[in-house]
Design an enzyme around this catalytic site. Structure first.
Site, PDB file in Angstrom:
ATOM      1  NE  ARG A 226      -4.300  -1.426   0.122  1.00 59.88           N
ATOM      2  CZ  ARG A 226      -4.505  -2.502  -0.619  1.00 59.88           C
ATOM      3  NH1 ARG A 226      -3.551  -2.920  -1.443  1.00 59.88           N
ATOM      4  NH2 ARG A 226      -5.644  -3.174  -0.543  1.00 59.88           N
ATOM      5  CG  HIS A 274      -3.399   0.123  -6.686  1.00 56.06           C
ATOM      6  ND1 HIS A 274      -3.644   0.785  -5.499  1.00 56.06           N
ATOM      7  CD2 HIS A 274      -3.532  -1.195  -6.398  1.00 56.06           C
ATOM      8  CE1 HIS A 274      -3.918  -0.093  -4.541  1.00 56.06           C
ATOM      9  NE2 HIS A 274      -3.853  -1.304  -5.071  1.00 56.06           N
TER      10      HIS A 274
END
Length: 311
Positions: A226, A274
């Site tokens: 993350r 992502h």
């Protein structure tokens, strides 16, 4: 009339594919796509990326909250009823996607492809020494289902593999490290570091100057955890000194990065938006149906979150 409603609150296009799977495999469940909730009192199960505000009032009989993705860090746990089970997504599509991306990134770094791309831009034809996979030490931060699947594939290529997590694990063919005391030894033997940690208070800023300094000089980073786990300025500084040779980043903070951010144009940073792994709607729906059946039978659900740990 069905007595239980399953409410899906995420991408409606994917939701329609979930609906097809539910109709075929669990027709007894009243499957609905937000904002068509039907009677809120009948909503027993909710799958969401971001749940609605004041969830306890909105759905007073909710029994399980499912994340529509692999993580749950987007949930404000303090705003959820303390007794409400929270389940993260565990499904084959997520695992396969992450294995593909992580192995591609490691192989790209292992075979010096970033340097060859830079040489191509200079019209420079120069072969670099080739190291065997067995000479390259890969370390994975995080030994959950994704980390273990990635390590299994990397071990199959012949890499010297190790994994680190806060709790002790045993993974065939992998040297396992656990806890803060063993983190320095794990880092010292790692040439290519892959971050697959969940985002918790303990992992925010985890990839920082202190951690980079413990890696061998010239190590590389693959970050697929993350964005907030990485201290951007510390990575840039490590790249400037050569402590970190290359970085492949699929997650950032914020997302997307501002256009002026240094990562966009850094010659030793490969950036993707992502996309390493995404839930596949049909296999995700099937996985959730499997968990609903486990729940009905009083069996443990796969991906049940330990709220004290955040994952």
């Amino acid at each position: 009339m069905p007595s239980e409603t399953f409410l899906y609150k995420s991408d409606p296009v994917r939701g329609r594919q979930w609906a097809e799977v539910f109709r075929a495999e669990a027709p007894e469940i009243d499957f609905r796509i937000w904002p068509e909730t039907g009677d809120p009192a009948r909503v027993r199960f909710l799958a969401a990326w971001e749940p609605p505000a004041d969830i306890a009032t909105a759905f007073p009989n909710l029994q399980v909250l499912f994340s529509s993705g692999a993580g749950v860090d987007q949930f404000d746990m303090a705003a959820l009823p303390a007794a409400l089970p929270v389940v993260r997504m565990v499904e084959p599509g997520i695992v396969r996607g992450m294995v593909e991306y992580a192995c591609h990134a490691v192989l790209d770094l292992h075979r010096d492809m970033p340097q060859y791309r830079r040489q191509q831009q200079r019209a420079e034809w120069r072969a670099l020494p080739v190291r065997t996979a067995g000479e390259r030490r890969v370390g994975v931060l995080g030994l959950g289902s994704l980390g273990q699947a990635v390590l299994a594939q990397l071990a199959g290529f012949g890499f010297a593999c190790a994994g680190w997590s806060r709790s002790r694990h045993a993974v065939p063919g992998v040297q396992c490290f656990a806890g803060e005391d063993e983190l320095p030894a794990f880092l010292a033997r790692t040439d290519i570091l892959v971050c697959l940690l969940p985002l918790t208070d303990a992992t925010r800023g985890f990839l920082n100057a202190g951690l980079f300094a413990r890696l061998p000089q010239g190590a590389s980073l693959v970050h697929v955890g993350r964005g907030p786990q990485l201290v951007d300025a510390d990575l840039l500084a490590a790249l400037a000194t050569g402590q970190i040779a290359e970085a492949a980043l699929d997650v950032t903070d914020p997302e997307p990065l501002p256009a002026a951010h240094a990562f966009w144009r850094h010659p030793r940073v490969r950036l993707t938006p992502h996309i390493a792994s995404m839930t596949q709607p049909r296999t995700a729906a099937a996985a959730v149906i499997g968990n609903l059946r486990r729940f009905a039978a009083g069996e443990p659900m796969e991906g049940l979150v330990d709220r004290t740990r955040g994952y």
